[in-house]
Design a protein around this motif. Structure first.
Motif, PDB file in Angstrom:
ATOM      1  N   ASP A  20       0.828  -1.209   0.000  1.00 54.24           N
ATOM      2  CA  ASP A  20       0.000   0.000   0.000  1.00 54.24           C
ATOM      3  C   ASP A  20       0.861   1.258   0.000  1.00 54.24           C
ATOM      4  O   ASP A  20       0.607   2.209  -0.750  1.00 54.24           O
ATOM      5  N   LEU A  21       1.860   1.276   0.866  1.00 58.05           N
ATOM      6  CA  LEU A  21       2.732   2.441   0.967  1.00 58.05           C
ATOM      7  C   LEU A  21       3.480   2.683  -0.341  1.00 58.05           C
ATOM      8  O   LEU A  21       3.600   3.826  -0.797  1.00 58.05           O
ATOM      9  N   ALA A  22       3.969   1.600  -0.941  1.00 58.41           N
ATOM     10  CA  ALA A  22       4.711   1.732  -2.204  1.00 58.41           C
ATOM     11  C   ALA A  22       3.810   2.250  -3.319  1.00 58.41           C
ATOM     12  O   ALA A  22       4.234   3.070  -4.149  1.00 58.41           O
ATOM     13  N   GLU A  23       2.557   1.785  -3.353  1.00 56.60           N
ATOM     14  CA  GLU A  23       1.631   2.259  -4.380  1.00 56.60           C
ATOM     15  C   GLU A  23       1.300   3.737  -4.185  1.00 56.60           C
ATOM     16  O   GLU A  23       1.268   4.513  -5.151  1.00 56.60           O
ATOM     17  N   ALA A  24       1.076   4.154  -2.942  1.00 61.32           N
ATOM     18  CA  ALA A  24       0.811   5.570  -2.675  1.00 61.32           C
ATOM     19  C   ALA A  24       2.026   6.425  -3.034  1.00 61.32           C
ATOM     20  O   ALA A  24       1.883   7.522  -3.588  1.00 61.32           O
ATOM     21  N   LEU A  29       4.758  10.276  -6.468  1.00 57.94           N
ATOM     22  CA  LEU A  29       5.937  10.666  -7.244  1.00 57.94           C
ATOM     23  C   LEU A  29       5.566  10.965  -8.689  1.00 57.94           C
ATOM     24  O   LEU A  29       6.112  11.888  -9.310  1.00 57.94           O
ATOM     25  N   ASP A  30       4.637  10.204  -9.234  1.00 56.54           N
ATOM     26  CA  ASP A  30       4.169  10.466 -10.590  1.00 56.54           C
ATOM     27  C   ASP A  30       3.471  11.819 -10.663  1.00 56.54           C
ATOM     28  O   ASP A  30       3.685  12.599 -11.599  1.00 56.54           O
ATOM     29  N   PHE A  76       0.564  12.521  -1.238  1.00 54.35           N
ATOM     30  CA  PHE A  76       0.629  11.193  -0.626  1.00 54.35           C
ATOM     31  C   PHE A  76      -0.614  10.921   0.217  1.00 54.35           C
ATOM     32  O   PHE A  76      -1.187   9.829   0.163  1.00 54.35           O
ATOM     33  N   LYS A  77      -1.049  11.907   0.998  1.00 52.17           N
ATOM     34  CA  LYS A  77      -2.236  11.730   1.830  1.00 52.17           C
ATOM     35  C   LYS A  77      -3.445  11.335   0.992  1.00 52.17           C
ATOM     36  O   LYS A  77      -4.198  10.422   1.355  1.00 52.17           O
ATOM     37  N   ARG A  78      -3.637  12.013  -0.130  1.00 53.00           N
ATOM     38  CA  ARG A  78      -4.789  11.715  -0.986  1.00 53.00           C
ATOM     39  C   ARG A  78      -4.717  10.292  -1.518  1.00 53.00           C
ATOM     40  O   ARG A  78      -5.690   9.537  -1.473  1.00 53.00           O
ATOM     41  N   HIS A  79      -3.548   9.932  -2.021  1.00 51.18           N
ATOM     42  CA  HIS A  79      -3.408   8.609  -2.641  1.00 51.18           C
ATOM     43  C   HIS A  79      -3.435   7.490  -1.605  1.00 51.18           C
ATOM     44  O   HIS A  79      -4.042   6.438  -1.841  1.00 51.18           O
ATOM     45  N   GLY A  85      -4.967  -0.232   3.041  1.00 48.05           N
ATOM     46  CA  GLY A  85      -5.611  -1.507   3.318  1.00 48.05           C
ATOM     47  C   GLY A  85      -5.882  -2.352   2.093  1.00 48.05           C
ATOM     48  O   GLY A  85      -6.243  -3.526   2.222  1.00 48.05           O
ATOM     49  N   ARG A  86      -5.702  -1.796   0.897  1.00 45.90           N
ATOM     50  CA  ARG A  86      -6.051  -2.528  -0.323  1.00 45.90           C
ATOM     51  C   ARG A  86      -5.181  -3.763  -0.527  1.00 45.90           C
ATOM     52  O   ARG A  86      -5.674  -4.826  -0.909  1.00 45.90           O
ATOM     53  N   PHE A  87      -3.886  -3.624  -0.291  1.00 44.03           N
ATOM     54  CA  PHE A  87      -2.960  -4.735  -0.502  1.00 44.03           C
ATOM     55  C   PHE A  87      -2.343  -5.244   0.796  1.00 44.03           C
ATOM     56  O   PHE A  87      -1.491  -6.130   0.775  1.00 44.03           O
ATOM     57  N   THR A  88      -2.747  -4.690   1.920  1.00 46.76           N
ATOM     58  CA  THR A  88      -2.171  -5.047   3.223  1.00 46.76           C
ATOM     59  C   THR A  88      -2.437  -6.508   3.564  1.00 46.76           C
ATOM     60  O   THR A  88      -3.521  -7.026   3.321  1.00 46.76           O
ATOM     61  N   GLN A  89      -1.441  -7.146   4.182  1.00 45.53           N
ATOM     62  CA  GLN A  89      -1.551  -8.528   4.629  1.00 45.53           C
ATOM     63  C   GLN A  89      -1.315  -8.598   6.141  1.00 45.53           C
ATOM     64  O   GLN A  89      -0.470  -7.881   6.673  1.00 45.53           O
TER      65      GLN A  89
END
Length: 223
Positions: A20-24, A29-30, A76-79, A85-89
């Motif tokens: 999740d953090l990496a995706e945000a 960054l994009d 970052f906050k928005r994303h 929680g989307r990819f969290t395990q």
């Protein structure tokens, strides 16, 4: 049992949130037009809160300007709000461990450097909120871990002396905060710790998972 309460770090201890953090971070960054970071780099940047994570993502030859950092943090906050929680395990042994602690009647809390706007939502989405009596986030007190105040704040809310609270985490931030607060501390070896392995010599026990931590706590002896 010696302990009356137990506090847990969140990212890297209860939950694997790196994806999740990496995706945000990727989306942030994009949006700001900065070079991308790998998931491994993001993994090594986690530990001292959201603002430090974003700053580390932006820092290459020189640190970002205050204006650039502010814009990136807002992005970052928005994303992260969207992907939280989307990819969290859930790490292995966590649910079994939490159930064992709960069955023992101990007060339980989360002490994390993650901002409150993300912490509560993540615990709810992962179905874990009901385990905890207290949640102390990165903006609950004036200081974040490794400062002891977040753990001391949790102990005050519990009504428990710090030496009767066990803190469980995955990093030097957790160890330093617990030591300064006067709490025994256990560490799990699978977390983040800013990309470094945690040293078993620095904590009271290095445990394979949270269920093992509960078994270890049953035999805890004060010095």
């Amino acid at each position: 049992m010696h302990f009356q309460s137990v506090t847990f770090d969140l990212d890297g201890t209860l939950l694997d949130t790196i994806a999740d953090l990496a995706e945000a971070c990727r989306l942030m960054l994009d949006e700001v037009g900065a070079p991308q970071r790998t998931q491994a780099e993001v993994h090594s940047f986690v530990g001292k809160g959201m603002a430090v994570l974003v700053e580390r993502c932006l820092t290459h030859d020189k640190a970002p300007t205050a204006e650039a950092l502010h814009a990136a943090i807002e992005s970052f906050k928005r994303h992260y709000t969207e992907v939280n929680g989307r990819f969290t395990q859930v790490y292995p042994g966590v649910i079994e461990g939490l159930q064992a602690w709960k069955a023992g009647g101990l007060k339980m809390g989360v002490v994390t450097n993650k901002p409150g706007m993300f912490t509560e939502a993540l615990l709810e989405r992962m179905g874990m909120a009901d385990y905890f009596d207290v949640v102390v986030s990165g903006d609950t007190t004036a200081h974040k871990k490794p400062h002891p105040e977040p753990i001391l704040h949790a102990c005050r809310l519990f009504g428990v002396r710090p030496d009767r609270n066990l803190h469980i985490g995955d990093s030097e931030n957790d160890i330093h905060a617990a030591r300064a607060a006067g709490c025994p501390t256990y560490c799990v070896p699978y977390g983040y710790n800013e990309g470094k392995p945690v040293d078993s010599a620095d904590c009271d026990a290095l445990v394979s998972d949270l269920f093992a931590a509960h078994r270890q706590a049953l035999t805890f002896k004060t010095s």
